[in-house]
Write a protein that holds these residues in place. Structure first.
Motif, PDB file in Angstrom:
ATOM      1  N   TYR A 152       0.869  -1.179   0.000  1.00 52.24           N
ATOM      2  CA  TYR A 152       0.000   0.000   0.000  1.00 52.24           C
ATOM      3  C   TYR A 152       0.903   1.224   0.000  1.00 52.24           C
ATOM      4  CZ  TYR A 152       1.142  -0.670   4.929  1.00 52.24           C
ATOM      5  OH  TYR A 152       1.815  -0.882   6.101  1.00 52.24           O
ATOM      6  N   LEU A 153       0.347   2.370  -0.384  1.00 47.28           N
ATOM      7  CA  LEU A 153       1.150   3.590  -0.477  1.00 47.28           C
ATOM      8  C   LEU A 153       1.304   4.229   0.900  1.00 47.28           C
ATOM      9  CD1 LEU A 153      -0.430   5.080  -3.707  1.00 47.28           C
ATOM     10  CD2 LEU A 153       1.883   4.183  -3.465  1.00 47.28           C
ATOM     11  N   PRO A 154       2.419   4.941   1.137  1.00 48.04           N
ATOM     12  CA  PRO A 154       2.573   5.639   2.421  1.00 48.04           C
ATOM     13  C   PRO A 154       1.605   6.819   2.528  1.00 48.04           C
ATOM     14  CG  PRO A 154       4.428   6.110   0.958  1.00 48.04           C
ATOM     15  CD  PRO A 154       3.604   5.054   0.289  1.00 48.04           C
ATOM     16  N   ASP A 155       1.387   7.285   3.760  1.00 49.74           N
ATOM     17  CA  ASP A 155       0.592   8.487   4.051  1.00 49.74           C
ATOM     18  C   ASP A 155      -0.840   8.403   3.526  1.00 49.74           C
ATOM     19  OD1 ASP A 155       2.911   9.568   5.197  1.00 49.74           O
ATOM     20  OD2 ASP A 155       3.605  10.241   3.219  1.00 49.74           O
ATOM     21  N   GLN A 156      -1.431   7.204   3.564  1.00 44.58           N
ATOM     22  CA  GLN A 156      -2.842   7.068   3.200  1.00 44.58           C
ATOM     23  C   GLN A 156      -3.678   6.804   4.458  1.00 44.58           C
ATOM     24  OE1 GLN A 156      -4.109   6.484  -0.297  1.00 44.58           O
ATOM     25  NE2 GLN A 156      -2.192   7.428  -0.915  1.00 44.58           N
ATOM     26  N   GLY A 157      -3.057   6.957   5.623  1.00 38.98           N
ATOM     27  CA  GLY A 157      -3.750   6.640   6.867  1.00 38.98           C
ATOM     28  C   GLY A 157      -3.738   5.159   7.193  1.00 38.98           C
ATOM     29  N   LEU A 158      -2.906   4.380   6.473  1.00 38.99           N
ATOM     30  CA  LEU A 158      -2.881   2.932   6.684  1.00 38.99           C
ATOM     31  C   LEU A 158      -1.635   2.469   7.441  1.00 38.99           C
ATOM     32  CD1 LEU A 158      -3.899   1.872   3.039  1.00 38.99           C
ATOM     33  CD2 LEU A 158      -5.419   2.196   4.984  1.00 38.99           C
ATOM     34  N   ASP A 159      -0.637   3.361   7.579  1.00 35.15           N
ATOM     35  CA  ASP A 159       0.675   2.921   8.070  1.00 35.15           C
ATOM     36  C   ASP A 159       0.620   2.424   9.514  1.00 35.15           C
ATOM     37  OD1 ASP A 159       0.716   4.534   5.876  1.00 35.15           O
ATOM     38  OD2 ASP A 159       2.684   5.398   6.282  1.00 35.15           O
ATOM     39  N   THR A 160       0.065   3.264  10.410  1.00 35.14           N
ATOM     40  CA  THR A 160       0.122   2.951  11.847  1.00 35.14           C
ATOM     41  C   THR A 160      -0.619   1.661  12.163  1.00 35.14           C
ATOM     42  OG1 THR A 160       0.002   5.328  12.137  1.00 35.14           O
ATOM     43  CG2 THR A 160      -0.154   3.977  14.124  1.00 35.14           C
TER      44      THR A 160
END
Length: 614
Positions: A437-445
């Motif tokens: 998935y792409l960074p900074d899409q709200g999925l990282d944490t």
């Protein structure tokens, strides 16, 4: 050699536990590898095809090769003891069922070393699973699951007959322990659900190996047909998995609350209703397929209806504990962890049952969170509860409570850390089955937290393995009835002798052993005088029957493959290997039919000697 030829239900139960445990570890390693890849955005560890193989094998292994055999392990080890029987109805078939499952699972996992594992998802939707879009791995899936499925099917038939025919005198249906009831309903579900997946797998096999057109749209086939066949099996399958866990929880909660199970008859009825409705909801997996508003509404309402009998069970467990003398043993911790976790999984299930809402949730991580809450938080918690509870009866040793608590808390906290964030990942739009998935899409944490949780579950599992090893080194010192329990299996020595009951017990009510304890008796009242006990003879035939199908499976899979040497081409392309494998199986069947084995007897003198020793 004894373990290869055994037809003793207790040993077959242990074999199921060993094989299921091995596949559980394999599936768990696959899961951890998946979570490593998804720990950070844009990782390139397991990419594309490799990730698809890991994902497919994780799902397939956990459902078919870990969960099912662990349940069959409990059914084998416990059911005959709970109903006061000396063995299952068909000991030979019992052994055959195990070896078929084992060789089917082995065949499926050999795909890793033979050109790649199946990669079409564990549901193997057509056309992804056609030979146009997926590699040889799906052949292993199709053939391996058919072989394992035959084993499960005959196992289910065996337990139906056992529970109907082999109960001790006085054990009416409404006096059976709840675990026996759930196993009974589960066996009936197996009988009706497995033929559907068998038909689907046969059709897919014909498409892939013999140029069939069942799912080839260009030739007039239909890809939605596979979804129907798969889910007509697949939804009852999840009840096949969860009902025995319900039974285990009922036994554990009742024993450790020192109370009779609240609302026994309503529990039995709820189990039947769940089994019945389980066949009427399969299309809720297909809301987005385009079945139309009428079909979607009907299946949506039917799905919500299943929440009612399940809710009955939840409240009955709570009322059983209410006012009880609760002991927080490890077995009971798992049972208490099960109840709220399973409720959470059930709530998201009802959310998914609303067709309009499901269009948003479908194929997102919300669905992944839902079914892991019911299958891990339900089934696996139930299995661990049962293992801690019945371990002394199966092995004669008590697992360490201290290490058990370490296992429980690591696994429990890790589980919720892994799957709770996935609800929200799904709601903000992360699709399932993606390898990055792409960074900074709200999925990282949340993905990072999820991966940490998976590692904690791994630590918990290692603690359990450590517990098994240190317990296995101790001497067998478990009492007949270490938990002060209520049902028949605790009336005999731990581990159970090979004949189970020296004299068939007379059952005088629900919770048969507890009834005798309350009447001031030290042991069960026998229903017969002491006499010689008939025992079935072991046989190597089930092993070779299953081996024959294993060989035949390879023969059919490589029937059109071009090898480098002419010798192999001759053997495989003329179906000589496939034919010889089938021949082995058929010869074994012939031997079984012609050679009449009457078994053997344990004489009264031997029983009395053993009685003195015990």
């Amino acid at each position: 050699m004894d373990w290869l030829t055994t037809v003793d239900h207790k040993k077959i139960g242990i074999l199921y536990f060993l094989a299921g445990g091995f596949f559980f570890l394999a599936g768990g390693i696959e899961a951890i590898l998946i979570r490593i890849q998804l720990m950070y955005p844009d990782l390139h560890i397991f990419v594309g095809g490799t990730f698809n193989q890991l994902l497919t094998m994780h799902g397939t292994t956990m459902i078919f090769l870990a969960a099912m055999p662990l349940i069959f392990g409990f059914m084998n080890a416990i059911i005959p003891l709970q109903i006061g029987a000396r063995d299952v109805a068909f000991p030979f078939v019992n052994s055959l069922g195990f070896w078929l499952f084992f060789f089917g699972g082995l065949l499926l996992n050999l795909s890793w070393f033979m050109g790649g594992a199946p990669d079409a998802g564990w549901t193997a939707y057509a056309p992804l699973s056609s030979d146009t879009y997926s590699g040889r791995g799906v052949d292993f899936y199709v053939v391996g699951l058919q072989i394992a499925g035959i084993g499960t099917l005959i196992g289910g038939i065996n337990f139906l007959v056992t529970i109907i025919n082999m109960r001790a005198p006085g054990m009416t249906f409404m006096r059976m322990p709840l675990f026996t009831w759930t196993a009974f309903i589960t066996s009936a579900l197996i009988l009706f659900a497995f033929p559907a997946i068998t038909v689907g797998l046969v059709e897919l096999m014909f498409d892939r190996l013999f140029n069939g057109n069942f799912f080839e749209v260009g030739q007039g086939g239909n890809v939605v047909l596979w979804q129907h066949l798969f889910w007509i099996f697949g939804h009852p399958e999840v009840y096949i998995l969860i009902l025995p866990a319900f039974g285990i929880i009922s036994e554990v909660v009742s024993t450790f609350s020192k109370k009779v199970l609240f609302g026994y008859s309503s529990m039995v009825f709820a189990t039947m209703v769940i089994g019945f409705l389980g066949f009427m909801v399969w299309a809720h997996h297909m809301f987005a397929t385009g079945l139309g508003p009428v079909a979607n509404s009907i299946f949506g309402v039917a799905t919500m209806a299943i929440a009612v009998p399940t809710g009955v069970k939840i409240f009955n467990w709570l009322f059983t504990m209410w006012g009880g003398h609760i002991r927080f043993t490890v077995a009971n911790l798992w049972a208490l962890g099960f109840i709220p976790t399973f409720v959470m999984g059930g709530v998201t299930g009802v959310m998914l049952a609303v067709p309009t809402a499901d269009f948003q949730y479908t194929d997102s991580y919300f669905v992944v969170a839902h079914f892991h809450y019911v299958i891990v938080g339900g089934l696996i918690f139930g299995i661990f509860s049962g293992l801690y509870y019945w371990w002394p009866k199966i092995t004669g040793r008590l697992l360490s409570e201290g290490v058990g608590k370490v296992h429980f808390w690591f696994f429990f906290i890790g589980f919720h850390l892994t799957f709770f964030p996935q609800h929200f990942l799904g709601l903000i739009g992360m699709p399932r089955r993606v390898f990055t998935y792409l960074p900074d899409q709200g999925l990282d944490t949340m993905n990072f937290i999820s991966s940490i949780g998976a590692f904690l579950m791994g630590v918990g599992t290692i603690a359990f393995m450590y517990n098994m090893i240190i317990t296995g080194m101790k001497k067998k010192d478990a009492a007949n009835d270490p938990w002060d329990a209520r049902t028949l299996e605790w009336a005999i020595p731990s581990p159970a002798p090979e004949y189970n009951f020296k004299q068939t017990p007379l059952v005088r009510g629900l919770d048969a052993l507890w009834k005798e304890k309350m009447a001031g008796n030290k042991e069960m009242t026998p229903a017969e005088p002491l006499g010689p006990i008939h025992m079935p003879s072991g046989s190597i035939l089930p092993f070779f029957m299953s081996l024959g199908l294993f060989i035949a499976g390879f023969g059919f899979m490589y029937g059109k493959h071009t090898f480098e040497t002419e010798f192999f081409n001759t053997l495989f392309n003329n179906y000589i290997i496939a034919g010889s494998g089938l021949a082995i199986t058929l010869v074994c069947m012939l031997l079984r039919s012609v050679y009449d084995d009457h078994g053997w007897h344990i004489e009264v003198e031997e029983l009395e000697e053993k009685g003195v020793k015990a």
